[in-house]
Scaffold this active site. Structure first.
Site, PDB file in Angstrom:
ATOM      1  N   PHE A 153       0.921  -1.361  -0.014  1.00  0.00           N
ATOM      2  CA  PHE A 153       0.073  -0.032   0.073  1.00  0.00           C
ATOM      3  C   PHE A 153       0.826   1.385   0.041  1.00  0.00           C
ATOM      4  O   PHE A 153       1.766   1.575   0.959  1.00  0.00           O
ATOM      5  CB  PHE A 153      -0.866   0.004   1.034  1.00  0.00           C
ATOM      6  CG  PHE A 153      -2.029   1.261   0.952  1.00  0.00           C
ATOM      7  CD1 PHE A 153      -3.047   1.133   0.265  1.00  0.00           C
ATOM      8  CD2 PHE A 153      -1.498   2.427   1.747  1.00  0.00           C
ATOM      9  CE1 PHE A 153      -3.946   2.232   0.169  1.00  0.00           C
ATOM     10  CE2 PHE A 153      -2.503   3.810   1.521  1.00  0.00           C
ATOM     11  CZ  PHE A 153      -3.571   3.398   0.706  1.00  0.00           C
ATOM     12  N   ASP A 238       9.470   2.842   1.634  1.00  0.00           N
ATOM     13  CA  ASP A 238       8.501   3.470   2.028  1.00  0.00           C
ATOM     14  C   ASP A 238       8.317   3.336   3.394  1.00  0.00           C
ATOM     15  O   ASP A 238       7.521   2.443   3.939  1.00  0.00           O
ATOM     16  CB  ASP A 238       7.149   3.214   0.963  1.00  0.00           C
ATOM     17  CG  ASP A 238       6.066   3.927   1.644  1.00  0.00           C
ATOM     18  OD1 ASP A 238       6.014   4.754   2.632  1.00  0.00           O
ATOM     19  OD2 ASP A 238       5.077   3.956   0.759  1.00  0.00           O
ATOM     20  N   LYS A 267       3.093  11.289   6.997  1.00  0.00           N
ATOM     21  CA  LYS A 267       2.351  10.990   8.208  1.00  0.00           C
ATOM     22  C   LYS A 267       2.980  11.634   9.383  1.00  0.00           C
ATOM     23  O   LYS A 267       2.672  12.869   9.453  1.00  0.00           O
ATOM     24  CB  LYS A 267       2.164   9.546   8.472  1.00  0.00           C
ATOM     25  CG  LYS A 267       1.158   8.603   7.488  1.00  0.00           C
ATOM     26  CD  LYS A 267       0.607   7.339   7.941  1.00  0.00           C
ATOM     27  CE  LYS A 267       0.375   6.529   6.845  1.00  0.00           C
ATOM     28  NZ  LYS A 267      -1.253   6.849   6.339  1.00  0.00           N
TER      29      LYS A 267
END
Ligand SMILES: Cc1ncc(COP(=O)(O)O)c(C=O)c1O
Length: 416
Positions: A153, A238, A267
């Protein structure tokens, strides 16, 4: 505004059900949120419009590692709000150099490409790797390939979903961007076979968050590191969800002694206050760009830099990482009891981060999330049968224990 005042929330509140209905009527139905309507928050706690309190065990998918309303971050944001908030990249501002320098230093890298959301940073990493591939590795035009893992994801943009293996994320959104090859996550042989002279990068989550907090087999990440180095391929990590303290280290890659060629961050970099993301790498890699080739109006804006600088300062001490490691051990000790009850089939994770696979007899993960909500605990289901736990790293031991007790109580329910 902090601490939350339930009385004030009550008077301001419209009926929660009306707010849920209005959101459903007027917002594109891309999410199915739990029917809780948050009014205020502090630390690990949320208060809804009717004054009910909930322990947040999701932390904005790790965007809130430092908790809600973190004083240092809020103060940094407030101070910057009064000075200057946006210049665009047409001009420099006085927080920009510090942000780039200090973030690069935290990552042990040299250069930063500032963006806003995670998906944008991944897109930027893809562009960086391709450009590096054509200009440095000398891959023939239009031939660059990036190898990714099944179950990944990396966000929701058209290019990013082009290399997703989740039918829900992809269906009806084609045609898809070419140039990606998907291999099973954790399978080194498949990775080795996938790399060709046109491969410019391997893009991996060091732990797959959205997929249920999947930790690859020990030795996989170092082996990929070695392989990519041998084949002159960039290793892009990532760490948008796994990074910045969540696993008990600044980066999840560190657990395996791996230093990638490029970090993709987001984030928690924005302290749960605003979207801040970045690609961080060497000058040899990010230096391939020329003015005009990539950009973002809001990327690296003064407000984002001010908050991120405070995040970086907090990470630099190592305290939050140590706390995540300590509380993570506590959480995983408690979760390890669950499979014996028959309610849970597997528990995975690292640091203060866990995926809990539920046995069918306890209901779906959504149903369990709803039962937890009724007990004042908020978690997120993923892929039907998995609960994802990612409490704010500032949560107290007592609150964490209480939240886990509620989970055990819900899962201890009689078989249906
Ligand atoms: C590993 C990873 N990459 C990228 C993203 C996308 O981030 P954003 O939602 O900010 O676009 C996420 C979001 O969950 C993520 O977990």
């Amino acid at each position: 505004m902090f601490p939350p005042d339930p009385g004030e929330a009550m008077t301001a509140a419209e009926d929660a059900e009306d707010l849920v209905a209005a959101a459903e009527a007027h917002c594109a139905p891309t999410y199915r949120p739990l029917p809780v309507v948050v009014a205020t928050a502090e630390g690990a706690w949320l208060t809804d419009v009717e004054g009910r309190r909930y322990l947040d065990l999701l932390a904005g998918y790790s965007a809130l590692n430092f908790g809600h309303g973190n004083r240092r971050l809020v103060e940094a944001a407030k101070a910057q709000l009064e000075r200057v908030t946006l210049t665009s990249r047409a001009f420099l501002h006085d927080r920009f150099a510090a942000f780039c320098t200090e973030l690069a230093e935290l990552c042990g890298m040299e250069m930063v490409l500032p963006m806003n959301t995670g998906a944008e940073a991944v897109e930027s990493a893809v562009k960086t790797a391709r450009k590096w591939g054509y200009r440095v590795k000398r891959v023939p035009a239009e031939m660059a390939k990036i190898v990714v893992a099944a179950g990944n994801f990396h966000g929701r943009t058209t290019t990013v979903i082009s290399f997703s293996t989740d039918p829900e994320a992809r269906a009806d959104f084609g045609p898809y961007t070419p140039g990606f090859q998907i291999v099973p996550y954790g399978d080194l042989t498949a990775m080795r076979e996938a790399l060709t002279e046109n491969t410019v990068a391997v893009l991996l989550e060091p732990i797959q968050g959205e997929n249920g907090v999947i930790v690859p087999p020990a030795g996989y990440l170092p082996a990929v590191r070695e392989l990519t180095r041998e084949r002159n391929v960039l290793f892009v990590a990532d760490e948008i969800q796994s990074g910045l303290g969540r696993t008990g280290r600044t980066f999840a890659c560190e657990h395996e002694g791996v230093v990638p060629d490029m970090y993709v961050l987001g984030k928690a970099l924005g302290g749960g206050i605003l979207p801040v993301s970045a690609v961080v790498s060497s000058a040899a890699v990010l230096g391939v760009f020329r003015p005009g080739e990539h950009g973002s109006t809001f990327g690296g804006n003064p407000l984002a830099c001010a908050v991120a600088l405070e995040v970086i300062a907090m990470l630099r001490t190592g305290e939050i990482q140590a706390r995540a490691a300590e509380l993570g051990e506590r959480m995983h000790r408690a979760l390890a009891q669950l499979p014996a009850t028959g309610a849970v089939t597997a528990v995975r994770g690292r640091g203060l981060w866990a995926g809990v696979d539920l046995a069918p007899r306890v209901g779906t993960a959504r149903e369990v999330s709803e039962q937890l909500m009724d007990r004042g605990v908020l978690v997120k289901d993923t892929h039907g049968a998995t609960l994802r736990l990612a409490p704010p790293l500032v949560i107290s031991e007592a609150d964490l224990d209480w939240g886990l007790e509620q989970l055990a109580a819900v899962l201890g329910a009689e078989p249906r």
